[in-house]
Design an enzyme around this catalytic site. Structure first.
Site, short mmCIF file in Angstrom:
data_model
loop_
_atom_site.label_atom_id
_atom_site.label_comp_id
_atom_site.label_asym_id
_atom_site.label_seq_id
_atom_site.Cartn_x
_atom_site.Cartn_y
_atom_site.Cartn_z
N ASP A 2 10.97 13.60 -11.16
CA ASP A 2 9.63 13.03 -11.17
C ASP A 2 8.87 13.47 -9.91
O ASP A 2 9.41 13.40 -8.80
CB ASP A 2 9.77 11.49 -11.19
CG ASP A 2 8.46 10.79 -11.44
OD1 ASP A 2 7.62 11.34 -12.15
OD2 ASP A 2 8.29 9.65 -10.92
N HIS A 3 7.66 13.91 -10.08
CA HIS A 3 6.81 14.35 -8.97
C HIS A 3 7.51 15.36 -8.07
O HIS A 3 7.51 15.22 -6.83
CB HIS A 3 6.31 13.16 -8.12
CG HIS A 3 5.32 12.30 -8.85
ND1 HIS A 3 4.01 12.67 -9.03
CD2 HIS A 3 5.46 11.11 -9.48
CE1 HIS A 3 3.37 11.74 -9.73
NE2 HIS A 3 4.24 10.79 -10.02
N GLY A 21 1.83 2.05 -8.12
CA GLY A 21 1.92 0.75 -7.46
C GLY A 21 1.17 -0.30 -8.28
O GLY A 21 0.74 -0.01 -9.41
N GLY A 74 1.75 5.65 -13.37
CA GLY A 74 1.24 4.37 -12.87
C GLY A 74 1.28 3.29 -13.94
O GLY A 74 0.35 2.50 -14.07
N SER A 102 3.01 0.59 -14.19
CA SER A 102 3.25 -0.81 -13.79
C SER A 102 1.94 -1.56 -13.65
O SER A 102 1.00 -1.06 -13.03
CB SER A 102 3.97 -0.85 -12.44
OG SER A 102 5.25 -0.29 -12.57
N ASN A 128 5.03 6.26 -17.71
CA ASN A 128 5.90 6.21 -16.51
C ASN A 128 5.83 4.83 -15.86
O ASN A 128 4.74 4.36 -15.55
CB ASN A 128 5.42 7.22 -15.47
CG ASN A 128 5.83 8.63 -15.79
OD1 ASN A 128 6.16 8.95 -16.93
ND2 ASN A 128 5.82 9.49 -14.78
N THR A 172 7.28 0.85 -10.31
CA THR A 172 7.13 -0.32 -9.44
C THR A 172 7.63 -1.61 -10.09
O THR A 172 8.30 -2.42 -9.44
CB THR A 172 5.64 -0.48 -9.06
OG1 THR A 172 5.21 0.74 -8.44
CG2 THR A 172 5.42 -1.62 -8.09
#
Ligand code: G3H
Ligand code: ZN
Length: 287
Positions: free
Chosen positions: A81-82, A180, A208, A210, A229, A232
């Site tokens: 990831d990333h 986040g 993002g 979450s 994805n 958090t």
């Protein structure tokens, strides 16, 4: 069973749901994700970020994924990831990852295209698929931090060219989500998502995940998001459950704590799998 993520994403795209992709950090959350994926018969993508790789090391991540192949019936892909460091990308290929994200979103466009195409070239030679990113997602993910003012939403006019020149298999888009938790309700730009969807047929990825209200996540999936994805919320379930347990009693054995954490992560994973509409889908996927 381990697979590359493309068959999972293609199936999701064809059937109007999203593959849930979860960040894991250690054995506890990895087992939690796999246990629920197996129970729900849902395909999942296990994601290790570069900071998780620094924390756990490639050999341990590879070994955990191999153990999962023996111990679990879950259908999963192992995804970097990333990925930003090219060295990590080459190592991921060597250490059993089946899927890679190259995150060149912080680079000038031409450089993002050049490096994404390079990653695709080496990954495709060994049957690994690649997710690219166009536009920038604000917020903090592990130790990657993108300020609001640096972030830029994906420009639909650049999408077709980016995909054609890089040959990425999936595309992460910036449409208003952030890494986040959100301070208020996130504003997702669904018109932009629809415009992007028209420009390319590759599966689209929403980072993002979450803290997005369920109705917004479902709308994004209806409009063409095929991978959601989530990091958090799982981390908060993990650490929050331990914090609460520690406050209640004196601890001299980590195992009861980690069992509590595993169950808390399982609950969060189950919720997201169902939100994505992924339950029961693994049976129908041919890999
Ligand atoms: O790449 C991972 C995700 O974008 C995680 O985002 O931590 O906000 O759920 P999140
Ligand atoms: Zn992300």
């Amino acid at each position: 069973m381990r697979t590359s993520s493309l068959p999972l994403l293609k199936h999701a795209q064809a059937h109007g749901y999203a593959v849930p992709a979860f960040n894991f950090h250690d054995l506890v959350d990895l087992q939690a994700i796999l246990a629920v994926a197996e129970e729900e018969e849902a395909p999942v993508i296990l994601m290790a970020s570069e900071s998780t790789i620094r924390f756990a090391g490639f050999p341990y991540i590879e070994a955990m994924a191999r153990a999962a192949l023996k111990d679990s019936r879950a259908l999963f892909a192992l995804h970097l990831d990333h990925g930003r460091e090219l060295d990590n990308i080459v190592k991921a290929v060597r250490h059993g990852f089946t899927s890679i994200m190259f995150d060149g979103s912080y680079l000038p466009l031409a450089e993002n295209i050049r490096l994404s195409a390079w990653v695709v070239d080496i990954a495709h030679r060994v049957g690994i698929n690649v997710e690219g990113e166009l536009g920038q997602i604000p917020g903090t993910e592990d130790d990657i931090s993108v300020a609001e003012q640096e972030a830029g939403l994906t420009d639909p006019a650049l999408v077709a060219g980016f995909v054609a020149q890089t040959q990425v298999d999936a595309l992460a888009v910036a449409i208003g989500t952030a890494h986040g938790l959100y301070k208020g309700e996130p504003k997702l730009d669904f018109d932009r998502l629809m415009a992007i969807r028209k420009e390319t047929s590759v599966p689209l990825v929403l980072h993002g995940g979450s803290g997005i209200p369920d109705a917004l996540a479902q709308r994004a999936i209806e409009l063409g998001i095929s991978k959601l994805n989530v990091g958090t919320e799982l981390r908060l379930a993990y650490t929050g459950s331990i914090t609460r347990a520690v406050q209640k009693r004196e601890i001299n054995d980590p195992r009861p704590m980690l069992n509590i954490a595993r169950e808390a992560v399982m609950e969060a994973v189950r919720e997201k799998i169902r939100l994505c509409g992924a339950s029961g889908r693994a049976r129908a996927i041919e890999v």
